[in-house]
Design a protein around this motif. Sequence first.
Motif, PDB file in Angstrom:
ATOM      1  N   ASP A  16     -10.722  19.944 -27.723  1.00 26.40           N
ATOM      2  CA  ASP A  16     -10.973  19.421 -26.384  1.00 26.40           C
ATOM      3  C   ASP A  16      -9.675  19.072 -25.653  1.00 26.40           C
ATOM      4  O   ASP A  16      -9.610  19.190 -24.432  1.00 26.40           O
ATOM      5  CB  ASP A  16     -11.848  18.166 -26.447  1.00 26.40           C
ATOM      6  CG  ASP A  16     -13.303  18.463 -26.758  1.00 26.40           C
ATOM      7  OD1 ASP A  16     -13.694  19.646 -26.687  1.00 26.40           O
ATOM      8  OD2 ASP A  16     -14.043  17.508 -27.074  1.00 26.40           O
ATOM      9  N   ARG A  17      -8.674  18.664 -26.358  1.00 24.16           N
ATOM     10  CA  ARG A  17      -7.411  18.242 -25.733  1.00 24.16           C
ATOM     11  C   ARG A  17      -6.367  19.346 -25.636  1.00 24.16           C
ATOM     12  O   ARG A  17      -5.308  19.155 -25.100  1.00 24.16           O
ATOM     13  CB  ARG A  17      -6.814  17.076 -26.510  1.00 24.16           C
ATOM     14  CG  ARG A  17      -7.635  15.819 -26.429  1.00 24.16           C
ATOM     15  CD  ARG A  17      -7.504  15.170 -25.046  1.00 24.16           C
ATOM     16  NE  ARG A  17      -8.374  14.031 -24.909  1.00 24.16           N
ATOM     17  CZ  ARG A  17      -7.991  12.786 -25.034  1.00 24.16           C
ATOM     18  NH1 ARG A  17      -6.737  12.495 -25.293  1.00 24.16           N
ATOM     19  NH2 ARG A  17      -8.867  11.809 -24.912  1.00 24.16           N
ATOM     20  N   LYS A  18      -6.655  20.525 -26.154  1.00 23.42           N
ATOM     21  CA  LYS A  18      -5.685  21.625 -26.103  1.00 23.42           C
ATOM     22  C   LYS A  18      -5.779  22.372 -24.805  1.00 23.42           C
ATOM     23  O   LYS A  18      -6.724  22.515 -24.155  1.00 23.42           O
ATOM     24  CB  LYS A  18      -5.894  22.590 -27.267  1.00 23.42           C
ATOM     25  CG  LYS A  18      -5.642  21.956 -28.627  1.00 23.42           C
ATOM     26  CD  LYS A  18      -4.222  21.524 -28.773  1.00 23.42           C
ATOM     27  CE  LYS A  18      -4.034  20.780 -30.087  1.00 23.42           C
ATOM     28  NZ  LYS A  18      -2.831  20.051 -30.168  1.00 23.42           N
ATOM     29  N   GLY A  36     -15.219   9.816 -28.456  1.00 24.46           N
ATOM     30  CA  GLY A  36     -14.684  11.129 -28.123  1.00 24.46           C
ATOM     31  C   GLY A  36     -13.797  11.676 -29.223  1.00 24.46           C
ATOM     32  O   GLY A  36     -13.669  11.088 -30.295  1.00 24.46           O
ATOM     33  N   ALA A  37     -13.168  12.793 -28.929  1.00 24.69           N
ATOM     34  CA  ALA A  37     -12.427  13.536 -29.950  1.00 24.69           C
ATOM     35  C   ALA A  37     -11.018  13.009 -30.197  1.00 24.69           C
ATOM     36  O   ALA A  37     -10.493  13.124 -31.284  1.00 24.69           O
ATOM     37  CB  ALA A  37     -12.349  15.004 -29.561  1.00 24.69           C
ATOM     38  N   GLY A  76     -13.376  19.263 -32.946  1.00 23.58           N
ATOM     39  CA  GLY A  76     -13.220  18.513 -31.707  1.00 23.58           C
ATOM     40  C   GLY A  76     -13.551  19.324 -30.474  1.00 23.58           C
ATOM     41  O   GLY A  76     -12.889  19.215 -29.454  1.00 23.58           O
ATOM     42  N   PHE A  77     -14.602  20.125 -30.550  1.00 22.23           N
ATOM     43  CA  PHE A  77     -15.027  20.941 -29.405  1.00 22.23           C
ATOM     44  C   PHE A  77     -16.277  20.339 -28.782  1.00 22.23           C
ATOM     45  O   PHE A  77     -17.301  20.235 -29.453  1.00 22.23           O
ATOM     46  CB  PHE A  77     -15.291  22.389 -29.838  1.00 22.23           C
ATOM     47  CG  PHE A  77     -15.719  23.274 -28.700  1.00 22.23           C
ATOM     48  CD1 PHE A  77     -14.798  23.689 -27.762  1.00 22.23           C
ATOM     49  CD2 PHE A  77     -17.030  23.669 -28.561  1.00 22.23           C
ATOM     50  CE1 PHE A  77     -15.174  24.504 -26.704  1.00 22.23           C
ATOM     51  CE2 PHE A  77     -17.429  24.479 -27.521  1.00 22.23           C
ATOM     52  CZ  PHE A  77     -16.493  24.897 -26.582  1.00 22.23           C
TER      53      PHE A  77
END
Length: 124
Positions: free
Chosen positions: A122-124, A115-116, A68-69
């Motif tokens: 991406d969300r971290k 999206g992820a 998820g990058f």
Amino acid sequence: MKTRFNDLALAVLRVGFSGMLLTHGVPKINILLENPSGFPDPLGVGNVVSLILALIGEVVAPILVLIGFKTRISAIPAIATMAVAAFIVHAQDSFGTKEKALLYLIGFIAIALAGAGKYSVDRK
């Protein structure tokens, strides 16, 4: 509650499609090391360049999508690779032959659009 399940669904989609595409891409690493000149050249850019582009689309991009990058951008090489596989490499083949490439194409388009999700780098 709905958002949590949507995020979980996006994670399953990312990990599932990316993990399965890696099973097609990783063996191509050996081709690069052993006989890159034997790889098909569907775009007319040269066998080695075609192989490197395939490796980006089938190994690098799926790894980035899996974790998820930069997911939306990372899905683009996989989309391009699967479009080439379905519409150029297998253009004259039966639907059953090109079906796998089309399924990956649809999956990575969905990932690029959605999206992820929450469970990603991406969300971290």
